[in-house]
Motif scaffolding. Structure first.
Motif, short mmCIF file in Angstrom:
data_model
loop_
_atom_site.label_atom_id
_atom_site.label_comp_id
_atom_site.label_asym_id
_atom_site.label_seq_id
_atom_site.Cartn_x
_atom_site.Cartn_y
_atom_site.Cartn_z
N LYS A 211 0.82 -1.21 0.00
CA LYS A 211 0.00 0.00 0.00
C LYS A 211 0.86 1.26 0.00
O LYS A 211 0.57 2.23 -0.72
N LYS A 212 1.93 1.25 0.78
CA LYS A 212 2.82 2.41 0.82
C LYS A 212 3.52 2.61 -0.53
O LYS A 212 3.71 3.74 -0.99
N GLU A 214 2.35 1.82 -3.47
CA GLU A 214 1.37 2.39 -4.40
C GLU A 214 1.18 3.87 -4.13
O GLU A 214 1.06 4.68 -5.08
N GLU A 215 1.14 4.27 -2.86
CA GLU A 215 0.99 5.69 -2.53
C GLU A 215 2.20 6.49 -3.00
O GLU A 215 2.05 7.61 -3.52
N GLU A 218 1.93 6.92 -6.71
CA GLU A 218 0.91 7.92 -7.03
C GLU A 218 1.41 9.33 -6.77
O GLU A 218 1.17 10.25 -7.58
#
Length: 238
Positions: A211-212, A214-215, A218
């Motif tokens: 998740k990190k 992907e952030e 982004e």
């Protein structure tokens, strides 16, 4: 007397049968939990570690060699107005635990300096995030202890005009966070329940790391787009 002895024997037999029944029930629940473990979704190394015999132990030199390769982050807080012995009692709650569990322990600790120790651990975790992008679930509190600082000397007043010396103690906090090698933790676990716990922690850490990542991708994409828009505006003005 004979009636009392018969009653005692009946009670003991009932207690034995109840304990045997409860033990059988616990064994059935443990086997059910083992059956519920989905090993097909695990990587091959984790499956091999999960099925290894309990009596096998890793050699200390092999453990040390693997541990020395892990990333380590150090943090400290100096000159705290507290006795180092009292502060060490708080540090013992966090030492040796995964970082998230250590923060939970300190959150419910009623000692006065528990929030301070938690802030030092969190600050050190932020350092790991800045340097290598590690999330808190990938870290453990390898060391957490207090040392003596320079005390303040003061006068102690006694009866009949006499005086003495007293010291106002100060202390330092030393924290060392280390990256977790989950395969090593699974291999070192003594019971199947401990192995399952480390497998669950490994899955949580991988999900948070993904998740990190992907952030971060982004954010990098948004920064690139903002830079392109700024360049276009600059060219339009020219």
């Amino acid at each position: 007397n004979n009636n009392n002895n018969n009653n005692n024997n009946n009670n003991m037999s009932t207690h034995r049968s109840f304990s045997t029944t409860s033990k059988n029930r616990r064994d059935e629940e443990r086997d059910k939990d083992d059956d519920c473990t989905d090993e097909s979704s695990l990587d091959p190394l984790t499956q091999a570690l999960l099925s290894q015999p309990r009596h096998l132990k890793l050699r200390p030199m092999a453990v040390k060699r693997l541990t020395d390769k892990l990333k380590v982050y150090e943090g400290k807080e100096i000159n705290i107005r507290v006795s180092p012995w009292k502060l060490n009692l708080v540090c013992q709650f966090a030492a040796g635990l995964p970082m998230n569990e250590a923060l939970i322990q300190l959150k419910f600790c009623k000692k006065g300096k528990a929030p301070l120790v938690g802030r030092v651990i969190q600050r050190t975790a932020n350092l790991a995030d800045i340097r290598d992008g590690l999330v808190p679930s990938q870290l453990e509190v390898a060391e957490c202890f207090s040392t003596h600082s320079t005390p303040l000397k003061r006068m102690q007043f006694h009866a009949k005009g006499r005086t003495g010396k007293k010291f106002r103690r100060h202390a330092h906090i030393n924290v060392k966070l280390r990256e977790i090698n989950f395969h090593l933790k699974i291999a070192q676990a003594r019971t199947s329940n401990q192995k399952r716990k480390w497998i669950m922690r490994k899955a949580v850490a991988e999900a948070e790391a993904e998740k990190k990542r992907e952030e971060m991708e982004e954010m990098a994409d948004l920064e690139r787009r903002a830079k392109e828009v700024a360049e276009r505006k600059l060219k339009g003005r020219k």
